[in-house]
Design an enzyme around this catalytic site. Structure first.
Site, PDB file in Angstrom:
ATOM      1  N   GLU A   1     -97.286  51.473 -45.569  1.00 39.86           N
ATOM      2  CA  GLU A   1     -98.333  52.033 -46.420  1.00 39.86           C
ATOM      3  C   GLU A   1     -99.055  53.134 -45.660  1.00 39.86           C
ATOM      4  O   GLU A   1     -99.851  52.862 -44.758  1.00 39.86           O
ATOM      5  CB  GLU A   1     -99.350  50.956 -46.848  1.00 39.86           C
ATOM      6  CG  GLU A   1     -98.795  49.906 -47.784  1.00 39.86           C
ATOM      7  CD  GLU A   1     -99.865  48.915 -48.256  1.00 39.86           C
ATOM      8  OE1 GLU A   1    -101.072  49.208 -48.074  1.00 39.86           O
ATOM      9  OE2 GLU A   1     -99.490  47.858 -48.780  1.00 39.86           O
TER      10      GLU A   1
ATOM     11  N   GLU B   1     -99.472  41.663 -45.610  1.00 37.45           N
ATOM     12  CA  GLU B   1    -100.609  41.713 -44.676  1.00 37.45           C
ATOM     13  C   GLU B   1    -101.126  40.316 -44.318  1.00 37.45           C
ATOM     14  O   GLU B   1    -102.337  40.077 -44.291  1.00 37.45           O
ATOM     15  CB  GLU B   1    -101.738  42.575 -45.270  1.00 37.45           C
ATOM     16  CG  GLU B   1    -101.366  44.042 -45.390  1.00 37.45           C
ATOM     17  CD  GLU B   1    -102.512  44.936 -45.828  1.00 37.45           C
ATOM     18  OE1 GLU B   1    -102.511  46.110 -45.460  1.00 37.45           O
ATOM     19  OE2 GLU B   1    -103.413  44.455 -46.547  1.00 37.45           O
TER      20      GLU B   1
END
Length: 624
Positions: A265, A189
């Site tokens: 995710e 991320e």
């Protein structure tokens, strides 16, 4: 010389005529291409491949239960395991690596292969994962100019040495080398951090230079996707709703064209913070979103399939408006519970993945037994103030030293736990300073209150003569996500002031509460439990088990805040503000016979320790 030259030429001609493919083992000959991104599809060699993945973190699950959790994953119809690799646990001191016991990454990956699961590895170096400092080692913060997650020399030099060691273990486990690792994620991320455009290309090259040859991926949420794209790396997305799915997949198509879609995710639940609510996500909502993701032609990874536990002090924290540290349980309201039990989510997802697998799924393993043991009452006690005399000479310093810069652990500072500061004062007034994260203030041995993020000043009452001022500071967990990870030093930060004058001449005790910490407290150092114990203190009791030990949950009703150790294993923190009310105690950490129980309690002693078969925040668990 001429004869030697002729031999070299002849040898070269012979070698050219050799069929080198015959020297490649048969079992490797079909492993040439690996996982590839071809148009809309993933291909594993020449076959279309769907990634149906689930996340389990080996470091959050007792090693003795790895097989149980992985078999339950396989029986749910998933084909791929994903796991992070926590740098801070694997390199607790510079150049000293630990891949033993519960940190045996290679054993975990090979076990997944044996069970029939592929693996996507997420080695960081930063992993977020609701871990202290996002899995980065705290000793990096000894450098006052440190800029984490950038190409700052002090950071990349440390990453290079860590990757040198880690990748030597990972490379042989890759698909093209006969192992189960089909893809590797580049950092984590980064788009939502995005402080250095040269950083992600650096991490990509660091992996490739050390022999990573499988498909590379990035992973970003809605806040960072637009800035997380890396040339030559397949972008994937993190989300929880079908609304986000539509927005993010449209954006990905516009940026990287026709490529396979992957939700790296899909958040099956969420983590909890101390003092906050227990987060839940309805199983019907989960099934609806998973179905929508797959129907949209996307591969998927369930984060988390099984969350496990933040044993010890590994939990992280968030700090946007307010500082909020994560609870010990990493149950996450995931597909399996913290103790590995089945849930409504598991049954619905097993039916869903079973309906599209085309082959019968293996039967789910039986549930592991639980036990409610008899309550125990501690019989021995050692106040923190009495314990100090067994800790050797304190560190002496003119000014306070933060936890990371303490001259302990071979010059690597202190990573976790508590730290005690002492100095002498001769007057009353207003005490002020930056305390990270929570400091209990004492006059001699009497508590007068707390300093933390919100309370930065406290009144010191009128005193006569010489008084010892003490502050017991707890590192409640370093922030693991956001822009302020460089500012995560713990303890007293800068000067401590009394009436705006800096205090001097400190005595500092490192209370890391590792196994070695307790070895100095031999049985003769403890005394019988008094009617009114002086706190903070350590309490010693024993749990007697006559049969085969089973999983249980420890309930600390009447106790307020502290840490529990069983047979030297740190179960983690408890705090009566909730939402977590019980601590998970795995059966393999118990033994038949006498088990040692130590509680470190900061402020209030309860009547006993109770054991129950279900956590306080129990969920709809299926019994087989």
């Amino acid at each position: 010389m001429l004869g030697l030259l002729l031999l070299v030429i002849l040898g070269f001609l012979v070698l050219r005529r050799l069929d080198w493919s015959a020297l490649v083992p048969l079992w490797l000959r079909h492993r040439q291409l690996g996982l590839q991104a071809k148009a809309w599809n993933f291909m594993l060699e020449d076959s279309t491949f769907w990634i149906f993945g689930g996340s389990i973190h080996y470091f959050r699950v007792p090693r003795e239960y790895w097989r149980d959790r992985l078999l339950k994953m396989k029986a749910c119809g998933l084909n791929t395991l994903t796991t992070y690799v926590p740098w801070n646990l694997h390199e607790p001191e510079r150049g000293k690596f630990d891949f033993s016991g519960n940190l045996d990454l290679e054993a975990f990956v090979l076990m997944a292969a044996e069970i029939g699961l592929w693996v996507i590895l997420r080695p960081g170096p930063y992993i977020c994962s609701e871990m202290d400092l996002g899995g980065l080692p705290s000793w990096l913060l000894q450098d006052p100019g440190m800029r984490l997650r950038t190409t700052y020399k002090g950071f990349t030099e440390a990453v290079d040495l860590y990757f040198d060691h880690l990748m030597s273990r990972v490379v042989p486990l890759q698909y093209k080398r006969g192992g189960p690792i089909i893809a590797v994620q580049v950092e984590n991320e980064y788009g939502s951090y995005n402080k250095d455009p040269a950083y992600m290309p650096y991490v990509k090259k660091a992996l490739e230079d050390r022999g990573i040859v499988e498909l590379l991926l990035t992973s970003d949420n809605k806040d960072g996707l637009s800035k997380g794209i890396v040339q030559g790396v397949l972008a994937t997305i993190n989300l929880q709703s079908t609304h986000e799915l539509q927005l993010l997949t449209t954006f990905l198509f516009n940026v990287q064209g026709t490529q396979p879609k992957m939700v790296m995710e899909y958040w099956t639940g969420w983590f909890d913070s101390w003092g906050g609510p227990h987060n839940i996500l309805d199983s019907s909502e989960v099934l609806k979103t998973v179905s929508a993701i797959v129907d949209a032609g996307s591969s998927i990874n369930l984060y988390m399939f099984h969350g496990g536990t933040n044993f010890g002090f590994m939990n992280g924290a968030m700090h946007f408006h307010d500082y909020k540290s994560d609870v010990t349980s990493y149950d996450y309201d995931a597909v399996l519970t913290e103790a590995g039990d089945y849930t409504a989510k598991y049954m619905k997802l097993r039916d869903f993945f079973g309906s599209i697998s085309g082959i019968p799924l293996p039967p789910p393993p039986d549930l592991l037994p639980k036990m409610s043991y008899e309550p125990i009452t501690p019989v021995l006690y050692l106040s923190l103030w009495d314990a100090l005399k067994y800790m050797g000479e304190p560190i002496k310093s003119e000014k306070p030293i933060n936890m990371e810069n303490l001259p302990v652990n071979g010059g690597n500072g202190q990573s976790f736990g508590y730290i005690l500061y002492e100095t002498s004062i001769t007057s009353s007034g207003i005490l002020s300073g930056r305390v990270r994260d929570r400091g209990q203030v004492f006059m001699n041995t009497v508590s007068i209150g707390f300093l933390d993020y919100k309370t930065t000043k406290i009144a010191v009452p009128l005193i006569q003569g010489y008084t010892v001022l003490r502050i017991l500071v707890e590192n409640r967990g370093r922030v693991n996500y956001g822009e302020n990870i460089d500012d995560q030093r713990k303890g007293l930060i800068g000067n401590l002031y009394l009436n705006d004058s800096p205090l001097k001449k400190f005595r500092i005790y490192s209370l890391d509460m590792k196994k070695s910490f307790f070895q100095r407290f031999s049985l003769d150092k403890w005394s019988s439990l008094p009617e009114t114990p002086t706190l903070p203190a350590f309490f010693l009791g024993s749990l007697s088990i006559s049969s085969t030990p089973c999983d249980t949950f420890l309930k600390l009703e009447g106790w307020e805040k502290g840490v529990v150790f069983i047979n030297g294993q740190n179960l983690g923190r408890y705090w009566n503000i909730g939402p977590q009310k019980t601590l998970y105690l795995p059966g393999p950490w118990l033994s038949s016979g006498i088990n040692q129980v130590i509680i470190f309690e900061e402020t209030m002693v309860g009547p006993a320790l109770q054991f129950t078969e279900t956590p306080h925040l129990g969920r709809n668990q299926y019994i087989k």
